[in-house]
Design a protein around this motif. Structure first.
Motif, mmCIF file in Angstrom:
data_model
loop_
_atom_site.group_PDB
_atom_site.id
_atom_site.type_symbol
_atom_site.label_atom_id
_atom_site.label_comp_id
_atom_site.label_asym_id
_atom_site.label_seq_id
_atom_site.Cartn_x
_atom_site.Cartn_y
_atom_site.Cartn_z
ATOM 1 N N LEU A 147 -10.136 23.359 69.279
ATOM 2 C CA LEU A 147 -9.141 23.553 70.332
ATOM 3 C C LEU A 147 -9.794 23.842 71.676
ATOM 4 C CD1 LEU A 147 -6.456 25.660 68.432
ATOM 5 C CD2 LEU A 147 -6.208 23.316 69.235
ATOM 6 N N ASP A 148 -10.924 24.539 71.662
ATOM 7 C CA ASP A 148 -11.641 24.817 72.903
ATOM 8 C C ASP A 148 -12.235 23.535 73.500
ATOM 9 O OD1 ASP A 148 -11.069 27.489 72.812
ATOM 10 O OD2 ASP A 148 -13.000 28.105 71.980
ATOM 11 N N ARG A 149 -12.784 22.677 72.639
ATOM 12 C CA ARG A 149 -13.434 21.455 73.126
ATOM 13 C C ARG A 149 -12.427 20.446 73.648
ATOM 14 N NH1 ARG A 149 -15.775 18.376 69.494
ATOM 15 N NH2 ARG A 149 -17.278 17.485 70.930
ATOM 16 N N MET A 150 -11.287 20.333 72.986
ATOM 17 C CA MET A 150 -10.217 19.417 73.390
ATOM 18 C C MET A 150 -10.671 17.957 73.394
ATOM 19 S SD MET A 150 -7.442 21.162 73.919
ATOM 20 C CE MET A 150 -6.473 20.089 74.950
ATOM 21 N N ARG A 151 -11.651 17.657 72.601
ATOM 22 C CA ARG A 151 -12.135 16.286 72.469
ATOM 23 C C ARG A 151 -12.934 16.165 71.175
ATOM 24 N NH1 ARG A 151 -15.511 14.373 77.092
ATOM 25 N NH2 ARG A 151 -14.080 15.596 78.366
ATOM 26 N N PHE A 152 -13.001 14.968 70.642
ATOM 27 C CA PHE A 152 -13.828 14.742 69.463
ATOM 28 C C PHE A 152 -14.192 13.269 69.385
ATOM 29 C CE2 PHE A 152 -9.482 14.063 68.093
ATOM 30 C CZ PHE A 152 -9.537 12.973 67.244
ATOM 31 N N VAL A 153 -15.241 12.968 68.657
ATOM 32 C CA VAL A 153 -15.723 11.604 68.477
ATOM 33 C C VAL A 153 -15.438 11.171 67.052
ATOM 34 C CG1 VAL A 153 -17.746 10.098 68.451
ATOM 35 C CG2 VAL A 153 -17.512 11.847 70.237
ATOM 36 N N ILE A 154 -14.889 9.988 66.901
ATOM 37 C CA ILE A 154 -14.693 9.400 65.579
ATOM 38 C C ILE A 154 -16.019 8.769 65.175
ATOM 39 C CG2 ILE A 154 -13.405 7.701 64.222
ATOM 40 C CD1 ILE A 154 -11.091 8.076 66.202
ATOM 41 N N THR A 155 -16.705 9.395 64.231
ATOM 42 C CA THR A 155 -18.072 9.016 63.878
ATOM 43 C C THR A 155 -18.161 7.558 63.453
ATOM 44 O OG1 THR A 155 -18.471 11.283 63.146
ATOM 45 C CG2 THR A 155 -20.045 9.604 62.431
ATOM 46 N N GLU A 156 -17.189 7.092 62.684
ATOM 47 C CA GLU A 156 -17.253 5.751 62.104
ATOM 48 C C GLU A 156 -17.136 4.648 63.151
ATOM 49 O OE1 GLU A 156 -16.227 8.606 58.998
ATOM 50 O OE2 GLU A 156 -15.489 8.236 61.023
ATOM 51 N N THR A 157 -16.509 4.945 64.300
ATOM 52 C CA THR A 157 -16.314 3.910 65.329
ATOM 53 C C THR A 157 -17.020 4.225 66.636
ATOM 54 O OG1 THR A 157 -14.299 4.945 66.204
ATOM 55 C CG2 THR A 157 -14.040 3.394 64.359
ATOM 56 N N GLY A 158 -17.389 5.487 66.843
ATOM 57 C CA GLY A 158 -17.984 5.895 68.109
ATOM 58 C C GLY A 158 -16.959 6.160 69.196
ATOM 59 N N ASP A 159 -15.663 5.986 68.903
ATOM 60 C CA ASP A 159 -14.614 6.230 69.893
ATOM 61 C C ASP A 159 -14.463 7.737 70.131
ATOM 62 O OD1 ASP A 159 -14.140 3.512 69.968
ATOM 63 O OD2 ASP A 159 -12.504 3.595 68.510
ATOM 64 N N VAL B 21 -11.912 10.707 71.516
ATOM 65 C CA VAL B 21 -10.538 11.082 71.835
ATOM 66 C C VAL B 21 -10.600 12.320 72.721
ATOM 67 C CG1 VAL B 21 -8.310 11.847 70.916
ATOM 68 C CG2 VAL B 21 -9.661 10.143 69.669
ATOM 69 N N VAL B 22 -10.051 12.209 73.926
ATOM 70 C CA VAL B 22 -10.062 13.306 74.886
ATOM 71 C C VAL B 22 -8.623 13.675 75.195
ATOM 72 C CG1 VAL B 22 -10.802 14.093 77.154
ATOM 73 C CG2 VAL B 22 -12.216 12.467 75.882
ATOM 74 N N ALA B 23 -8.298 14.954 75.079
ATOM 75 C CA ALA B 23 -6.923 15.398 75.304
ATOM 76 C C ALA B 23 -6.551 15.267 76.772
ATOM 77 C CB ALA B 23 -6.757 16.837 74.850
ATOM 78 N N ALA B 24 -5.396 14.664 77.011
ATOM 79 C CA ALA B 24 -4.882 14.576 78.378
ATOM 80 C C ALA B 24 -4.295 15.915 78.811
ATOM 81 C CB ALA B 24 -3.821 13.479 78.467
ATOM 82 N N GLN B 25 -3.652 16.623 77.865
ATOM 83 C CA GLN B 25 -3.073 17.928 78.142
ATOM 84 C C GLN B 25 -3.325 18.845 76.949
ATOM 85 O OE1 GLN B 25 0.769 18.219 80.230
ATOM 86 N NE2 GLN B 25 1.007 16.025 79.904
#
Length: 295
Positions: free
Chosen positions: A153-165, A167-171
């Motif tokens: 919750l603090d980071r508000m972003r994560f990487v999908i390891t299998e694709t390298g995509d 995801v960054v929270a807009a809000q």
């Protein structure tokens, strides 16, 4: 300062210059008190998770639904189990479905993105609007889960390891975390939350709660049912005390069965809606036999 109501919910926006402060005041179907409103509003202002504790049936889950209604947004519900991990909340890679498709020639197995399914956290982060994320019964998971959860919750972003995509929270989502107090939560987790304990309602507040759910019912029957309900809760050695939701269900059954006040006093019907353990039924029977029960 400008005050405006949004939709039909009791939530107020206070604007001073470019600053906007949201004040939650409950809804038409969810009654609050000053301390609960203060906790919710502090969590909204600080953008911190709201940790809510209380007996089962005191409205912890309904609080998240009420905040969702008041804000006119979406509720994402994440029920926690003993095997739940923080990673599960981000995404899962459905290897079983991909294997099935590769065997039977269905789906595009070459594109792994088709088999990435966002979890509750992932959906909350990827939403274009600010949503309410309910993390229900956090104390069911292992001891590492709460701190891992707040890390994400603090980071508000994560990487999908299998694709390298990425995801960054807009809000930042509005996070409501419930606990039945079944186990102690880590201090580091508690420091980063706004905390509120929902006290069990007194009889007057309970009557108001019942009226919200049964506005047209005979008030004398409600009064008797509420008094009996609290007498049951006060029985010594009761293993499972009935909850608010069970009282509302009981009154609903009494109403549908056409039970009047005379029959109620004479029979005390449908107690199986309130008492769920054989030992508790025996406790009530013993109290009646020994003169320790008045109805």
């Amino acid at each position: 300062m400008v005050q405006a109501e949004v939709a039909n919910a009791r939530i107020l926006f206070y604007r001073t210059g470019v600053t906007e402060f949201i004040r939650f005041q409950g809804t038409a179907t969810y009654l609050t008190n000053d301390s609960l409103e203060a906790a919710v509003n502090a969590a909204l202002a600080l953008e911190r998770p709201l940790l809510v504790r209380g007996e089962p049936g005191t409205g912890k889950t309904l609080l998240a639904e009420a905040i969702t209604e008041a804000l006119g947004t979406e509720l994402i519900h994440w029920p926690v189990k003993s095997t739940t991990r923080a990673q599960d909340g981000l995404y899962v890679y459905d290897t079983v479905q991909r294997l099935y498709d590769s065997r039977f020639g269905e789906g595009d197995v070459k594109d792994i993105r088709h088999y990435i399914k966002l979890g509750p956290l992932g959906r909350a982060f990827s939403s274009s609007k600010r949503v309410v994320l309910l993390i229900d019964e956090v104390d069911k998971a292992d001891l590492e889960f709460p701190n891992d959860l707040l890390h994400e919750l603090d980071r508000m972003r994560f990487v999908i390891t299998e694709t390298g995509d990425e995801v960054v929270a807009a809000q930042r989502p509005i996070v409501v975390i419930t606990s039945n107090n079944e186990k102690e939560l880590p201090d580091a987790f508690l420091r980063r939350c706004v905390f509120h304990f929902i006290d069990f309602p007194d009889q007057e507040l309970m009557k108001r709660i019942v009226k919200v759910h049964h506005p047209a019912i005979d008030q004398s029957l409600v009064d008797q049912a509420v008094v009996t309900f609290y007498q049951l809760r006060d029985l010594p050695r009761l293993r499972k005390r009935p909850s608010t939701s069970e009282l509302i269900d009981w009154i609903s059954v009494l109403r549908r069965a056409g039970v009047g006040t005379e029959r109620f006093v004479r029979e005390l019907p449908f107690l199986g809606v309130l008492l769920k353990k054989e030992q508790d039924i025996e406790t009530l029977a013993t109290a009646k036999k020994n003169g320790g029960w008045k109805n």
